[in-house]
Scaffold this motif. Structure first.
Motif, PDB file in Angstrom:
ATOM      1  N   GLN A 163      -3.323 -11.544   4.923  1.00 10.60           N
ATOM      2  CA  GLN A 163      -2.089 -12.357   5.198  1.00 10.60           C
ATOM      3  C   GLN A 163      -2.837 -13.092   6.926  1.00 10.60           C
ATOM      4  OE1 GLN A 163       1.467 -10.446   5.097  1.00 10.60           O
ATOM      5  NE2 GLN A 163       1.145 -11.413   3.200  1.00 10.60           N
TER       6      GLN A 163
ATOM      7  N   THR B  31       7.746  -7.950   5.954  1.00 10.79           N
ATOM      8  CA  THR B  31       7.467  -6.558   4.889  1.00 10.79           C
ATOM      9  C   THR B  31       6.344  -7.287   3.916  1.00 10.79           C
ATOM     10  OG1 THR B  31       9.646  -7.053   3.166  1.00 10.79           O
ATOM     11  CG2 THR B  31      10.091  -5.461   5.155  1.00 10.79           C
ATOM     12  N   GLU B  32       6.510  -6.427   2.858  1.00 11.20           N
ATOM     13  CA  GLU B  32       5.346  -7.126   2.148  1.00 11.20           C
ATOM     14  C   GLU B  32       6.001  -8.253   0.887  1.00 11.20           C
ATOM     15  OE1 GLU B  32       3.067  -3.940   0.088  1.00 11.20           O
ATOM     16  OE2 GLU B  32       2.296  -2.720   1.088  1.00 11.20           O
ATOM     17  N   ASP B  33       7.066  -8.297   1.058  1.00 18.55           N
ATOM     18  CA  ASP B  33       8.021  -8.804   0.256  1.00 18.55           C
ATOM     19  C   ASP B  33       8.993 -10.011   1.346  1.00 18.55           C
ATOM     20  OD1 ASP B  33       6.780  -7.236  -1.861  1.00 18.55           O
ATOM     21  OD2 ASP B  33       8.815  -5.816  -1.490  1.00 18.55           O
ATOM     22  N   TYR B  34       9.336  -9.684   1.876  1.00 15.44           N
ATOM     23  CA  TYR B  34       9.477 -10.657   2.814  1.00 15.44           C
ATOM     24  C   TYR B  34       9.084 -11.057   4.353  1.00 15.44           C
ATOM     25  CZ  TYR B  34      13.424 -12.819   5.748  1.00 15.44           C
ATOM     26  OH  TYR B  34      14.085 -13.799   6.900  1.00 15.44           O
ATOM     27  N   TYR B  35       8.924 -12.752   4.117  1.00 20.98           N
ATOM     28  CA  TYR B  35       8.587 -12.566   5.756  1.00 20.98           C
ATOM     29  C   TYR B  35       9.118 -14.207   6.281  1.00 20.98           C
ATOM     30  CZ  TYR B  35       6.556 -16.793   3.752  1.00 20.98           C
ATOM     31  OH  TYR B  35       5.940 -18.431   3.328  1.00 20.98           O
TER      32      TYR B  35
ATOM     33  N   ILE C 133      -2.403  -3.664  11.206  1.00 22.74           N
ATOM     34  CA  ILE C 133      -2.077  -4.592  11.715  1.00 22.74           C
ATOM     35  C   ILE C 133      -2.239  -5.802  12.449  1.00 22.74           C
ATOM     36  CG2 ILE C 133      -0.001  -3.696  12.037  1.00 22.74           C
ATOM     37  CD1 ILE C 133       2.035  -6.436  11.664  1.00 22.74           C
TER      38      ILE C 133
ATOM     39  N   ARG D 118      -3.204  -7.381   8.101  1.00 19.41           N
ATOM     40  CA  ARG D 118      -2.135  -8.277   7.946  1.00 19.41           C
ATOM     41  C   ARG D 118      -2.260  -8.853   9.257  1.00 19.41           C
ATOM     42  NH1 ARG D 118       4.163  -7.198   6.430  1.00 19.41           N
ATOM     43  NH2 ARG D 118       3.223  -8.428   4.162  1.00 19.41           N
TER      44      ARG D 118
END
Length: 262
Positions: free
Chosen positions: A237, A250-254, A2, A178
């Motif tokens: 990303q 997270t990978e599933d939430y932003y 990151i 990311r």
């Protein structure tokens, strides 16, 4: 991997910056932080009688201003950030582009605007990825100031969003990267006066329309230009969000504005 860029009013507010740095320190390694510092440079410049001139979100850097930003970005801001990360348990290493030949740039050519000692990075081939990997392997977290060098003995002032973009792009050849731009707003806004008017997703086509309509302007333009350049060159990303949102990503939430090519 990151890559996080911090800027905006967060750097001017000690308590907010401290909370952000604690959150950053808790991110898994390897990671890298890029910081700006424009308002701090402007404030100290006023004390020293050095006026700031901005064009389209970018600082005009004459010889006096170059001395100013080298002192403020590479010294005051960088070392304060590094010291606070050490306190948060993150073994940080403060760098400019000149250190370890990290980022080689060229002085911007004079066009419609003479930006003075502003540095442009031609591409990721001018990033010393090997030395970054050595730092990561040693357990160090690089903290990069928005300064580059020309290889001929001169420092150059380089937009921090650009620094973050080119570093992320260079690292993308070896890592899944990311890139996160953190600042004082919750994301890119439809209405700058309404913090709740976050644009959740922007692609290349909608970005062009938003610029044409004046929804995105001034300092947001170089930020998004660099974000899309990173996506086009392999960064997985790019997210633009509020500093306080970093800990919840997270990978599933932003929370914020996700940028995508299409």
């Amino acid at each position: 991997m990151i890559v996080v860029k911090i800027g905006g009013n967060v750097l001017d507010k000690p308590e907010r910056l401290q909370r952000f740095l604690i959150d950053f320190a808790q991110l898994p390694d390897p990671k890298l932080l890029v910081h700006g510092g424009g308002k701090i440079a402007s404030t100290i410049g006023q004390r020293l009688g050095i006026a700031s001139t901005m064009v389209a979100g970018r600082r005009i850097t004459d010889a006096e201003t170059l001395d100013l930003v080298t002192m403020v970005y590479g010294g005051l801001v960088n070392k304060q950030v590094v010291a606070q990360l050490q306190a948060a348990g993150c073994n940080a290493l403060g760098l400019t582009g000149a250190d370890a030949n990290l980022i080689l740039a060229s002085k911007r050519q004079v066009g419609a605007v003479d930006y003075g000692f502003a540095g442009d990075v031609a591409g990721s081939q001018n990033i010393n990825v090997g030395v970054l990997e050595a730092f990561f392997a040693a357990g160090l977290t690089p903290v990069c100031a928005p300064l580059t060098h020309d290889g001929k003995g001169s420092m150059l002032n380089t937009n921090a969003d650009t620094i973050a973009s080119v570093l992320a792009t260079a690292l993308a050849a070896r890592y899944l990267v990311r890139l996160v731009y953190c600042f004082e707003k919750q994301g890119v806004l439809w209405d700058p006066e309404d913090d709740a008017s976050v644009i959740q997703r922007i692609n290349s086509q909608t970005y062009s329309a938003l610029k044409a309509d004046g929804v995105i302007s001034a300092g947001m333009i170089p930020k998004l230009d660099n974000a899309f350049a990173a996506l086009q060159q392999g960064v997985a990303q790019v997210l633009i969000c509020e500093a306080e949102a970093l800990a919840s990503i997270t990978e599933d939430y932003y929370s914020g504005t996700m940028l995508q090519l299409a």
